[in-house]
Design a protein around this motif. Sequence first.
Motif, short mmCIF file in Angstrom:
data_model
loop_
_atom_site.label_atom_id
_atom_site.label_comp_id
_atom_site.label_asym_id
_atom_site.label_seq_id
_atom_site.Cartn_x
_atom_site.Cartn_y
_atom_site.Cartn_z
N GLY A 92 14.79 24.43 75.73
CA GLY A 92 15.70 25.49 76.15
C GLY A 92 15.64 26.69 75.22
N THR A 93 15.56 26.43 73.91
CA THR A 93 15.46 27.51 72.94
C THR A 93 14.16 28.29 73.14
OG1 THR A 93 16.76 26.28 71.32
CG2 THR A 93 15.42 28.08 70.48
N GLY A 94 13.07 27.57 73.40
CA GLY A 94 11.80 28.22 73.63
C GLY A 94 11.82 29.13 74.84
N ILE A 95 12.46 28.67 75.92
CA ILE A 95 12.58 29.48 77.14
C ILE A 95 13.45 30.71 76.87
CG2 ILE A 95 13.51 29.51 79.50
CD1 ILE A 95 12.76 26.50 79.66
N TYR A 96 14.55 30.50 76.13
CA TYR A 96 15.46 31.60 75.81
C TYR A 96 14.74 32.68 75.00
CZ TYR A 96 19.40 34.05 73.61
OH TYR A 96 20.27 35.00 73.16
N PHE A 97 13.99 32.28 73.98
CA PHE A 97 13.28 33.26 73.16
C PHE A 97 12.13 33.91 73.91
CE2 PHE A 97 15.54 31.60 69.48
CZ PHE A 97 15.71 32.76 68.73
N THR A 98 11.52 33.18 74.82
CA THR A 98 10.47 33.77 75.64
C THR A 98 11.03 34.93 76.46
OG1 THR A 98 9.21 31.70 75.80
CG2 THR A 98 8.85 33.33 77.52
N PHE B 111 6.22 27.68 75.29
CA PHE B 111 7.54 28.18 74.94
C PHE B 111 7.80 28.05 73.44
CE2 PHE B 111 8.28 27.06 79.51
CZ PHE B 111 8.50 28.36 79.94
N GLY B 112 7.22 27.03 72.83
CA GLY B 112 7.38 26.85 71.38
C GLY B 112 6.78 27.99 70.58
N MET B 113 5.78 28.66 71.12
CA MET B 113 5.19 29.81 70.42
C MET B 113 6.21 30.92 70.24
SD MET B 113 1.41 29.86 72.22
CE MET B 113 0.77 31.32 71.39
N ALA B 114 7.12 31.09 71.20
CA ALA B 114 8.18 32.10 71.07
C ALA B 114 9.20 31.67 70.03
CB ALA B 114 8.85 32.33 72.42
N THR B 115 9.50 30.36 70.00
CA THR B 115 10.46 29.85 69.01
C THR B 115 9.94 30.04 67.60
OG1 THR B 115 11.24 28.18 70.58
CG2 THR B 115 11.78 27.84 68.26
N ARG C 128 6.49 14.65 72.33
CA ARG C 128 5.35 14.50 71.42
C ARG C 128 4.72 15.85 71.10
NH1 ARG C 128 5.32 9.80 68.60
NH2 ARG C 128 5.97 8.10 69.95
N GLY C 129 4.71 16.76 72.09
CA GLY C 129 4.16 18.08 71.85
C GLY C 129 4.95 18.85 70.81
N LEU C 130 6.27 18.86 70.96
CA LEU C 130 7.13 19.57 70.02
C LEU C 130 7.11 18.90 68.65
CD1 LEU C 130 10.14 20.30 72.40
CD2 LEU C 130 8.62 21.98 71.39
N ALA D 186 2.12 33.34 63.18
CA ALA D 186 2.71 32.00 63.22
C ALA D 186 2.48 31.35 64.58
CB ALA D 186 4.21 32.07 62.92
N MET D 187 2.47 32.16 65.64
CA MET D 187 2.24 31.63 66.98
C MET D 187 0.87 30.96 67.09
SD MET D 187 3.86 34.49 69.55
CE MET D 187 2.51 35.64 69.29
N MET D 188 -0.09 31.46 66.31
CA MET D 188 -1.45 30.90 66.36
C MET D 188 -1.48 29.46 65.85
SD MET D 188 -3.20 33.27 67.75
CE MET D 188 -1.70 33.59 68.68
N GLY D 189 -0.55 29.12 64.97
CA GLY D 189 -0.47 27.75 64.47
C GLY D 189 -0.15 26.77 65.59
N VAL D 190 0.81 27.12 66.44
CA VAL D 190 1.17 26.27 67.58
C VAL D 190 0.01 26.19 68.56
CG1 VAL D 190 2.72 26.01 69.56
CG2 VAL D 190 3.63 26.73 67.34
#
Length: 463
Positions: free
Chosen positions: A29-35, A112-116, A280-282, A311-315
């Motif tokens: 949900g946080t990832g979607i919100y930040f996206t 979505f985690g890339m935005a977080t 597992r992905g997160l 930092a997004m490149m790490g994900v």
Amino acid sequence: MGEYVSAVVAAVNDVLWNKQLLLLFLLLGTGIYFTIRTRFVQVRKFGEGWRRLFGNFSLNGAKAGKEGMSSFQALTTAIAAQVGTGNITGCATALYSGGPGAIFWMWVSAFFGMATIYGEAVLAQNYKTTDPDGHVTGGPIYYIKAAFKGRLGKFLAGFFSVAIILALGFMGNMVQSNSIGEAFYNAFGLPRLAVGIAVAAVAAFIFIGGVKRLASFTEKLVPVMALFYIVGGLVVLCINHEALAGAFRSIFVGAFNPQAIFGGVAGLGVKEAMRYGVARGLFSNEAGMGSTPHAHALAKVEKPQDQGVIAMMGVFIDTFVVLTMTALVILSSGLLQPLAEDGLTGTALAQAAFNQAFGSFGNAFIAICMLFFAFSTIIGWYFFGETNVKALFGKKAVLPYAVIAVGFIVIGSFQKVSLVWDMSDMFNGLMVIPNLLAVLALSGQVARAAWPGKKEKETQKKA
């Protein structure tokens, strides 16, 4: 007493990860919100992140010091922690428990985690500070205090620090060393304790060298270990090339209709694919967990968003490259039997998939990769824990912390205790909550960094 602790840990993990899926919804949900708030920063700024990654690429960059480290060194330190045994063992476990469709949901969570993680890195830069010795430091403990003033801020920051020290610095590193000891015993017959002592000795050498030695080590190890694994995986995929189309098909079909692939396998459905894929992905890419901001805070960049972009490149590297490589190797091997009582899972499944292509060398290949992945994670996680030890207890507490961490590395290599694994999961989950609460509370800063208004643009030009 032990049974009571186990019961409490199991109950907490059921709420966080297993049955109630609290963290799955919170992280996604946080990832979607930040996206939405950043207007899809992971899409708009992907090209810039890629250019910054290769523009700063160096195996022998400027030495890190009091002022911090280069942007590339900060990224490799973050990736060192992100790319761990979860990219092999965790991926295989997700495939066994959730079917091929789990990989699709891993991709979704990573997107979505890339935005977080962009937001975490921006805030880590915004609130970094210097310690009494003049060293740059930063991380969630500082932006949590900024988000929540007074006693609440101090409590949440302290809670986060204790959780990350226990989850990563101690129990997490015990789990990582266990994976190394197990892999080398299976591949070469080496005594687990001897392997543990060797790993602990090298780790201690790096710990003693501080951030300067850490940055120098990660900028060399991370590119080499990633290239080694990717090349090995590509060789396997070339050998299994005829099965690749079916592997991709199973991922997309399995995400929405698992029964169409494996028939009426009891318990295998869309819910399981989503649950194991997202969780597992997160867990693998650590977006939202509050670990990697400790590294990104030390980056020497012109603007906070510059580090957010990289930092997004790490994900992306962790999930879309390394973890996907593991998944395709396993799926193209034809060895996956989801939920089968006698089916392979975890490290054994990954080893069998590589063995099918490489013969007996497959075991050795996975053992070497496990050494790279798990050891780099040990180094990254130790550093994240150390930052919080200093913040809570001062510089004098670093040596006792290092000694205890080294001791856990040795013990973990030969003694697998299921309770330790479960407690590591629990504290990993608990540290997410104060971190995400603070990131969400400060989301306005992240949104302005990702899409600066007229005033911000003028300020940046003047700077």
